[in-house]
Scaffold this motif. Structure first.
Motif, short mmCIF file in Angstrom:
data_model
loop_
_atom_site.label_atom_id
_atom_site.label_comp_id
_atom_site.label_asym_id
_atom_site.label_seq_id
_atom_site.Cartn_x
_atom_site.Cartn_y
_atom_site.Cartn_z
N VAL A 108 0.85 -1.19 0.00
CA VAL A 108 0.00 0.00 0.00
C VAL A 108 0.89 1.24 0.00
O VAL A 108 1.75 1.41 0.88
CB VAL A 108 -0.95 0.02 1.22
CG1 VAL A 108 -1.73 1.32 1.28
CG2 VAL A 108 -1.91 -1.16 1.15
N THR A 109 0.70 2.08 -1.01
CA THR A 109 1.52 3.28 -1.14
C THR A 109 0.79 4.52 -0.65
O THR A 109 1.42 5.57 -0.46
CB THR A 109 1.93 3.48 -2.61
OG1 THR A 109 0.76 3.50 -3.44
CG2 THR A 109 2.84 2.34 -3.07
N SER A 134 -3.44 5.97 8.01
CA SER A 134 -2.20 6.42 7.37
C SER A 134 -0.93 6.09 8.15
O SER A 134 0.11 5.81 7.56
CB SER A 134 -2.27 7.93 7.12
OG SER A 134 -3.24 8.23 6.13
N HIS A 135 -0.99 6.15 9.48
CA HIS A 135 0.21 5.87 10.27
C HIS A 135 0.68 4.43 10.04
O HIS A 135 1.88 4.16 9.91
CB HIS A 135 -0.06 6.13 11.75
CG HIS A 135 1.18 6.29 12.58
ND1 HIS A 135 1.14 6.67 13.89
CD2 HIS A 135 2.49 6.12 12.29
CE1 HIS A 135 2.37 6.72 14.37
NE2 HIS A 135 3.21 6.38 13.42
N GLY A 141 2.62 -0.94 6.65
CA GLY A 141 1.45 -1.81 6.72
C GLY A 141 0.45 -1.57 5.60
O GLY A 141 0.58 -0.64 4.81
N GLN A 142 -0.56 -2.39 5.60
CA GLN A 142 -1.63 -2.28 4.61
C GLN A 142 -2.67 -1.24 5.00
O GLN A 142 -3.50 -0.85 4.18
CB GLN A 142 -2.33 -3.64 4.45
CG GLN A 142 -1.46 -4.74 3.91
CD GLN A 142 -1.27 -4.65 2.41
OE1 GLN A 142 -2.21 -4.42 1.67
NE2 GLN A 142 -0.03 -4.81 1.95
N GLY A 143 -2.66 -0.81 6.27
CA GLY A 143 -3.71 0.09 6.73
C GLY A 143 -5.05 -0.60 6.86
O GLY A 143 -6.08 0.04 7.05
N ALA A 144 -5.06 -1.93 6.77
CA ALA A 144 -6.29 -2.72 6.78
C ALA A 144 -5.92 -4.18 7.01
O ALA A 144 -4.80 -4.60 6.72
CB ALA A 144 -7.01 -2.55 5.44
N THR A 357 -0.84 -6.31 9.88
CA THR A 357 -1.01 -5.52 8.67
C THR A 357 0.24 -5.49 7.81
O THR A 357 0.21 -4.97 6.69
CB THR A 357 -1.39 -4.07 9.01
OG1 THR A 357 -0.28 -3.45 9.68
CG2 THR A 357 -2.63 -4.00 9.87
N GLY A 358 1.34 -6.00 8.34
CA GLY A 358 2.62 -5.93 7.62
C GLY A 358 3.49 -4.78 8.07
O GLY A 358 4.62 -4.62 7.58
#
Length: 392
Positions: A108-109, A134-135, A141-144, A357-358
């Motif tokens: 995720v960019t 966003s953090h 991470g994926q944010g999700a 989330t990575g």
């Protein structure tokens, strides 16, 4: 601590509002849902949100306009619920509407939510936490899916591998298993593609397959299902996330065109039936890969009996129940999740689980818009909560 959570998801059908009372008792966080409701968007706002969700260029004025209008709509919704309940809130958490979630080679960019929180803070005088993804993205991470922290705490005492499943526009699972790290990721579309066909069949811009009636009127098309299941996203390793940047109208039309060239134009009801099984199959494939023995579901898809029947049929002996049976109304889960993230951030605790989330580490969720007075954050507890108990 009283926290109001606000959530609008990829279905973009309205704003979910939950008022939660959270209190830490030892290693257990007690949560009582004081009020929850869905507030429908006015037609013009809903139409413009849906325009933003399609992967095409749009005027910057549309983005700016929806950002302000959605912010004012959220402010009115919070003011109304506080006036009607008489509750004094300590914090509002507004997820906002995701209009971009950019993924390149599995990474995720960027993620972009709109719905200006300053309108809420100004209208209510209550501080607002927003931009909660966003953090995590900045930390790799994926944010999700953000639901993983709630699911992990809610299912902390599960005796067998259990999947918390959310069926919104996109489907995601969190698998909690004794002695194993919790994992969570998006499995693919839940209602996103089904809704597209429902709108085409009915001619209504915000239609969905109410009670599964459209799917029940059709038959599964095996060749179309096989083509849809060949989507590379399903074979990616976790962590991973997706959205309408992938599962959108042009994506569906590409598959329908291929099917029509080989087999003739499909009946629209057959397409809905096929998409319903696609959702069930992609969820169940991941549950089997994780050794899941039970499923706890939430989200709008749980109100579709044809989809739920397909899930149960594909899962076989594994029981499927909803979060209502755990005391958490399924329609309130995502807004309650926002309230939980707010409580965690307020007390200096990360809103993500390590590795899920990575991201390289757990991160505090969001940024705060002050309310009418100075900010006074809570003291961090001696240890983070180990479980969540829903108080009825």
């Amino acid at each position: 601590m009283i926290v109001v959570g606000l959530m609008t998801g990829t279905s973009a059908d309205g704003l979910d509002v939950a008022v939660a009372d959270l209190a830490l008792d030892g290693d257990e966080l007690a949560l009582r849902v004081l009020d929850h409701r869905e507030v429908a968007f006015p037609d013009d706002l809903a139409d413009d949100i849906l325009r933003l969700l399609e992967p095409r260029d749009v005027p910057l004025s549309l983005v700016s306009g929806v950002d302000a209008r959605l912010g004012r709509f959220c402010a009115d919704a919070v003011a109304d619920v506080l006036a009607e309940t008489g509750v004094v809130a300590d914090l509002v958490v507004s997820h906002g509407q995701t209009v971009r979630h950019d993924v390149t080679d599995g990474q995720v960019t960027g993620t972009f939510q709109i719905g200006q929180p300053a309108w809420i803070a100004e209208r209510t005088g209550v501080p607002v936490l927003s931009d909660v993804r966003s953090h995590d993205v900045a930390a790799g991470g994926q944010g999700a899916p953000l639901a993983s922290v709630l699911d992990h705490l809610l299912l902390a005492d599960a005796e067998i591998p259990t999947a918390a499943l959310n069926l919104g526009g996109i489907a995601n699972i969190t698998v909690v298993a004794p002695g194993r790290p919790t994992v969570a990721y998006d499995t693919g579309p839940a209602n996103a593609l089904i809704d597209l066909m429902a709108r085409r069949i009915t001619g209504e811009p915000r239609a969905y397959d109410r009670d599964g009636a459209l799917a029940a009127a059709g038959e599964v098309l095996p060749a179309l299902l096989d083509d849809l299941l060949a989507e590379p996203y399903y074979a990616l390793d976790a962590p991973k996330s997706t959205g309408k940047e992938l599962f959108h109208a042009a994506y569906l039309d590409e598959h329908l065109s291929r099917y029509a060239a080989a087999h003739g134009e499909p009946d629209p009801h057959d397409v809905v039936a096929t998409l319903t099984v696609l959702t069930a199959r992609t969820v169940v494939d991941q549950c089997r890969a994780r050794g899941v023995g039970a499923v706890v579901a939430s989200g709008g898809g749980t109100r579709n009996p044809v989809l739920m029947a397909a899930l149960r049929r594909e899962l076989g002996a594994a029981p499927v129940r909803t979060t209502d049976e755990l005391g958490l109304p399924e329609g309130a889960k995502e807004a309650t999740l926002m309230a939980l993230l707010g409580w965690l951030t307020w007390h200096g605790l990360p809103g993500t689980l390590p590795g899920v989330t990575g991201a390289t580490h757990g991160t505090l969720a969001g940024r705060i818009t002050p309310g009418a007075g100075p900010l006074r954050l809570g003291e961090p507890p001696a240890a983070p909560p180990a479980r969540l108990r829903v108080v009825r």
